[in-house]
Design a protein around this motif. Structure first.
Motif, PDB file in Angstrom:
ATOM      1  N   ASP A 337       0.707  -1.021   0.224  1.00  0.00           N
ATOM      2  CA  ASP A 337      -0.080  -0.465   0.002  1.00  0.00           C
ATOM      3  C   ASP A 337       1.122   1.519  -0.170  1.00  0.00           C
ATOM      4  O   ASP A 337       0.651   2.175  -0.797  1.00  0.00           O
ATOM      5  CB  ASP A 337      -0.748   0.071   1.315  1.00  0.00           C
ATOM      6  CG  ASP A 337      -1.950  -1.017   1.045  1.00  0.00           C
ATOM      7  OD1 ASP A 337      -1.857  -1.855  -0.149  1.00  0.00           O
ATOM      8  OD2 ASP A 337      -2.814  -1.330   2.082  1.00  0.00           O
ATOM      9  N   LYS A 338       1.798   1.319   0.817  1.00  0.00           N
ATOM     10  CA  LYS A 338       2.843   2.053   1.384  1.00  0.00           C
ATOM     11  C   LYS A 338       3.706   3.003  -0.438  1.00  0.00           C
ATOM     12  O   LYS A 338       2.704   3.598  -0.695  1.00  0.00           O
ATOM     13  CB  LYS A 338       3.763   2.153   1.565  1.00  0.00           C
ATOM     14  CG  LYS A 338       4.685   3.265   2.109  1.00  0.00           C
ATOM     15  CD  LYS A 338       6.345   3.353   2.866  1.00  0.00           C
ATOM     16  CE  LYS A 338       7.171   3.980   2.741  1.00  0.00           C
ATOM     17  NZ  LYS A 338       8.412   3.713   3.610  1.00  0.00           N
ATOM     18  N   VAL A 339       4.031   2.134  -0.466  1.00  0.00           N
ATOM     19  CA  VAL A 339       4.622   1.827  -2.496  1.00  0.00           C
ATOM     20  C   VAL A 339       3.589   1.831  -3.664  1.00  0.00           C
ATOM     21  O   VAL A 339       3.685   3.130  -4.469  1.00  0.00           O
ATOM     22  CB  VAL A 339       5.368   0.001  -2.629  1.00  0.00           C
ATOM     23  CG1 VAL A 339       6.018   0.172  -4.300  1.00  0.00           C
ATOM     24  CG2 VAL A 339       6.889  -0.100  -1.587  1.00  0.00           C
ATOM     25  N   GLY A 358       1.968  -0.161 -11.446  1.00  0.00           N
ATOM     26  CA  GLY A 358       0.691   0.101 -10.439  1.00  0.00           C
ATOM     27  C   GLY A 358       0.783  -1.737 -10.513  1.00  0.00           C
ATOM     28  O   GLY A 358       2.074  -2.018 -10.109  1.00  0.00           O
ATOM     29  N   VAL A 359      -0.253  -3.071 -10.353  1.00  0.00           N
ATOM     30  CA  VAL A 359       0.243  -3.958  -9.969  1.00  0.00           C
ATOM     31  C   VAL A 359       0.156  -5.206 -10.879  1.00  0.00           C
ATOM     32  O   VAL A 359      -0.486  -5.129 -11.601  1.00  0.00           O
ATOM     33  CB  VAL A 359      -1.238  -4.568  -8.916  1.00  0.00           C
ATOM     34  CG1 VAL A 359      -1.480  -5.973  -8.457  1.00  0.00           C
ATOM     35  CG2 VAL A 359      -1.320  -3.211  -7.881  1.00  0.00           C
ATOM     36  N   PRO A 360       0.619  -5.972 -10.692  1.00  0.00           N
ATOM     37  CA  PRO A 360       0.845  -6.874 -11.654  1.00  0.00           C
ATOM     38  C   PRO A 360      -0.045  -8.121 -11.648  1.00  0.00           C
ATOM     39  O   PRO A 360      -0.329  -8.217 -10.620  1.00  0.00           O
ATOM     40  CB  PRO A 360       2.334  -8.159 -12.146  1.00  0.00           C
ATOM     41  CG  PRO A 360       2.663  -7.557 -11.000  1.00  0.00           C
ATOM     42  CD  PRO A 360       1.903  -6.196 -10.340  1.00  0.00           C
ATOM     43  N   GLY A 369      -1.535 -11.473  -2.953  1.00  0.00           N
ATOM     44  CA  GLY A 369      -0.234 -10.972  -2.497  1.00  0.00           C
ATOM     45  C   GLY A 369       0.705  -9.981  -2.660  1.00  0.00           C
ATOM     46  O   GLY A 369      -0.083  -8.872  -2.664  1.00  0.00           O
ATOM     47  N   ALA A 370       1.852  -9.676  -2.233  1.00  0.00           N
ATOM     48  CA  ALA A 370       2.338  -7.940  -1.966  1.00  0.00           C
ATOM     49  C   ALA A 370       2.877  -7.908  -3.478  1.00  0.00           C
ATOM     50  O   ALA A 370       4.280  -7.029  -3.311  1.00  0.00           O
ATOM     51  CB  ALA A 370       2.882  -8.228  -0.939  1.00  0.00           C
ATOM     52  N   THR A 375       9.302  -0.238 -11.529  1.00  0.00           N
ATOM     53  CA  THR A 375       8.586   1.381 -12.301  1.00  0.00           C
ATOM     54  C   THR A 375       9.560   2.247 -12.225  1.00  0.00           C
ATOM     55  O   THR A 375      10.862   2.013 -11.720  1.00  0.00           O
ATOM     56  CB  THR A 375       8.097   1.769 -11.359  1.00  0.00           C
ATOM     57  OG1 THR A 375       5.906   0.894 -11.245  1.00  0.00           O
ATOM     58  CG2 THR A 375       7.064   3.259 -11.396  1.00  0.00           C
ATOM     59  N   ILE A 376       9.631   2.732 -13.635  1.00  0.00           N
ATOM     60  CA  ILE A 376      10.482   3.754 -14.118  1.00  0.00           C
ATOM     61  C   ILE A 376       9.769   4.925 -14.467  1.00  0.00           C
ATOM     62  O   ILE A 376       9.423   4.951 -15.185  1.00  0.00           O
ATOM     63  CB  ILE A 376      11.745   3.445 -15.330  1.00  0.00           C
ATOM     64  CG1 ILE A 376      12.559   2.603 -14.710  1.00  0.00           C
ATOM     65  CG2 ILE A 376      12.379   4.148 -15.249  1.00  0.00           C
ATOM     66  CD1 ILE A 376      12.760   1.271 -15.817  1.00  0.00           C
TER      67      ILE A 376
END
Ligand SMILES: NC(=O)c1ccc[n+]([C@@H]2O[C@H](COP(=O)([O-])OP(=O)(O)OC[C@H]3O[C@@H](n4cnc5c(N)ncnc54)[C@H](O)[C@@H]3O)[C@@H](O)[C@H]2O)c1
Ligand SMILES: O=C/C=C/C=C(\O)C(=O)O
Length: 486
Positions: A337-339, A358-360, A369-370, A375-376
Motif C-alpha cells: 500500500d505504501k509503495v 501498478g500491480v502486475p 500477494g504483495a 517502475t521507472i
C-alpha cells in the motif's frame, strides 16, 4: 500451526500474556504461523539471562575458544543452509536465487568476519614522564560492552541481524535480539544452531514482538541493556535514540536512504545498466543501499532511460522457487500500500511513467500477494516528494544533468546520506565525485560490493556510527586506559 517462540536462556518459550500475531507469506498472503508477542516479562527474562551469561562460562572462554565457537555457528548455518533458505524465502517472498547468494551465505560469514580483526588488533600504549622522574606507562584494554540489544528490520532479516550479532558475540558480549515482526523465522532458527554448537544459554536471546508499546520499546528502555544497535527507518532510529538517552547507553544506528546513482557520459554503459538494474530492483527495491534517484549526463540520457526500461521489462516476477525468477513481491500488503501510494503520487506530481506504476497480474492465489510492478519515472522536479522521500520499492526516477557540480549538488540535496554509485571510466573524476558526496559508502562502477572489514554506516539522517572491522570493535567493546606508575 507453526509457532514462532522466543528463545530465552537457551530454551524456546511462549509469552506469559499468551498474545500472538500472524506471520503471512507475501507471495499469496497465506498464513505461515503465529508469532508470540513478547512483553515486559519476556524482555526482563531475556535481559537477565544475557546479563548473567556475561559472567558465566561464556565470560570465561578464551578469545580463541570464543572465536572458534562462532566459526562453528557459521559452519552450522551452512550445514543447515536449505532450512535457512526456505525460512527466509517464506517470510520475505524473495527469490531463492537471491537469498542463496546473499542472505544465507552472509548470515554465516558474519560470524567469522571479526575474528581476524580481533586477533590482530593492537591497543594503544603511551609512556609518560612524571614529576618524580620514574615515569608511567599507559595502555589500552578492551572489555565487552555487556548486554547488547539488537533491533533488526525485515528486508535482509538473517544478514542484517547476524551483521550485528556476530561481531557483538565475537567481542564477548551477550545479545537480546528483537527481529522484525514481519520476518521472525531465521532468527528463531538461529537459536537451535546456538544450542547445537554449545553456545552457553543466555548468550543469544530472541524476543519477538512489535516496536512501540511492545518488545522493541521495552528492550531499548531496559536499564540493564548496555548498548543498542539498530537497523531500520530513521524515525524509529530517533525513538531508539531517545530511549538510549536515559542512562546514556551507546547506540549504533543504520537507517534509511534515498540513494543516488550518477551516470557520466564516459561510463561503460553495459556495466552502468547492469549495476543500476541491481541497485534499483534487487530484493524488489527493498535494500537500504538501493538506488531510487538516477542522475544521467544529458548526452546519454535518452539512451540510458530506454536501455534501463528495456532491461527492466525483462525482469521475471514469480515465486521464490521458480527458475529464472529475479523479482518477488514486497514484504507485506501494508508495504505494498505504501509503495503504491508513491506510484500514484508520482503521477500526480507529473512524472512520465516509462515502465510499471501498478500491480502486475500474477494469477490465482498470487493476486492476494504483495506484488507491484518495477517502475521507472522521468520528468519530476527535484523537489517532488517522490524524489525526496524513501519509497523502499522497485522504482527509480531518472534525471538529466549537464555538469559534474550539478550532479553532485542534486545527489547531496537530501536529508539522507547512506550510499551512492558513480559510473564513469575516468578515475580522477570517480575519486573527485565520490569524495564530494555526503554519504557513508560510495561505490564506483559497482554496487553492494562488500568487504566486511570496511566501515559501514550512513551520513546525515541515514545513521550514527560505523560498523564493520575495527569499527565494530569500537562499538562492541569498552576501551579503558590503564595507567601504571613506575
Ligand atoms: N542503513 C542500513 O543499513 C539499513 C539496512 C536495512 C534497512 N534499512 C532501513 O530500514 C527500513 C525498513 O525496515 P523496517 O520497516 O523494518 O524498519 P522499522 O524501523 O519499521 O523497523 C525496524 C525494527 O525496529 C522495531 N521498532 C519499531 N519501532 C520501535 C520502537 N519504537 N522501539 C524499538 N524498536 C522499534 C521494529 O519492530 C523492527 O524490528 C528502511 O527505512 C530502510 O532504509 C537501513
Ligand atoms: O538493506 C541494507 C543492506 C545492508 C547491508 C549490510 O549491512 C551489509 O552488507 O553488511
Amino acid at each position: 500451526m507453526t509457532e514462532f517462540k522466543h528463545f530465552i536462556n537457551g530454551a524456546y518459550c511462549g509469552s506469559e500474556s499468551g498474545k500472538t500475531f500472524e506471520n503471512r507469506n507475501p507471495v499469496d498472503n497465506s498464513l505461515l504461523g503465529l508469532v508470540h508477542e513478547g512483553g515486559k516479562s519476556e524482555i526482563n527474562a531475556a535481559v537477565a539471562a544475557a546479563k548473567a551469561a556475561l559472567t558465566g562460562p561464556w565470560g570465561k572462554l578464551t578469545q580463541a575458544n570464543r572465536l572458534a565457537l562462532l566459526h562453528k555457528v557459521a559452519d552450522r548455518i551452512n550445514e543447515r543452509f536449505e532450512e535457512f533458505l526456505v525460512a527466509e524465502c517464506l517470510d520475505t517472498g524473495k527469490p531463492r536465487s537471491l537469498a542463496s547468494h546473499i542472505d544465507i551465505p552472509r548470515g554465516a560469514a558474519n560470524f567469522k568476519t571479526l575474528s581476524d580483526t580481533l586477533i590482530n588488533e593492537a591497543t594503544e600504549s603511551f609512556n609518560m614522564d612524571t614529576p618524580d622522574g620514574t615515569g608511567a606507562l599507559n595502555f589500552g584494554f578492551r572489555k565487552p560492552k555487556g548486554v547488547i540489544a539488537v533491533i533488526s528490520p525485515w528486508n535482509l532479516p538473517l544478514l542484517l541481524m547476524t551483521w550485528k550479532v556476530g561481531p557483538a558475540l565475537a567481542c564477548g558480549n551477550t545479545v537480546v535480539v528483537k527481529p522484525s515482526e514481519e520476518t521472525p523465522a531465521t532468527t528463531t532458527l538461529l537459536g537451535e544452531v546456538m544450542n547445537e554448537c554449545g553456545v552457553p544459554p543466555g548468550v543469544f536471546n530472541v524476543v519477538h514482538g512489535l516496536g512501540p508499546n511492545s518488545a522493541g520499546e521495552y528492550l531499548t528502555q531496559h536499564p540493564d541493556v548496555d548498548g543498542i544497535t539498530f537497523t531500520g527507518e530513521t524515525r524509529t532510529g530517533e525513538a531508539i535514540m531517545r530511549a538510549a538517552s536515559v542512562g546514556l547507553r551507546n547506540i549504533s544506528l543504520e537507517c534509511g536512504g534515498k540513494n543516488p546513482a550518477i551516470v557520466f557520459a564516459d561510463c561503460d554503459m553495459d556495466k552502468a545498466i547492469e549495476g543500476t538494474m541491481r541497485s534499483a530492483f534487487a530484493n524488489c527495491g527493498q535494500v537500504c543501499l538501493g538506488t531510487e534517484r538516477v542522475y544521467v549526463e544529458r548526452p546519454i540520457f535518452d539512451e540510458f532511460v530506454s536501455r534501463l526500461t528495456d532491461a527492466a521489462k525483462e525482469l521475471k516476477l514469480g515465486v521464490p522457487e521458480e527458475d529464472g525468477v529475479n523479482m518477488g513481491p514486497l514484504v507485506s500488503l501494508e508495504h505494498k500500500d505504501k509503495v503504491l501510494s508513491y506510484y500514484k503520487l508520482a503521477v500526480e506530481e507529473g512524472a512520465k511513467v516509462h515502465l510499471g506504476g501498478g500491480v502486475p497480474k500474477m494469477g490465482g492465489e498470487l493476486d492476494q500477494g504483495a506484488w507491484v510492478e518495477p517502475t521507472i519515472w522521468t520528468g519530476l522536479s527535484e523537489n517532488s516528494r517522490t524524489v525526496k522521500e524513501e519509497i523502499f520499492g522497485p522504482c527509480c526516477h531518472i534525471q538529466p544533468f549537464d555538469t559534474e557540480q550539478e550532479a553532485i549538488d542534486m545527489a547531496n540535496a537530501t536529508v539522507y546520506g547512506l550510499a551512492a554509485a558513480v559510473w564513469t571510466e575516468t578515475t580522477a573524476k570517480a575519486i573527485r565525485v565520490s569524495q564530494e558526496l555526503d554519504v557513508g559508502i560510495a561505490w564506483v562502477n559497482s554496487w553492494f560490493l562488500r568487504d566486511l572489514r570496511t566501515a559501514f554506516g550512513g551520513a546525515k539522517q541515514s545513521g550514527i556510527g560505523r560498523e564493520g572491522g575495527n569499527h565494530s570493535l569500537e562499538f562492541y567493546t569498552e576501551l579503558k586506559n590503564i595507567c601504571i606508575k613506575m
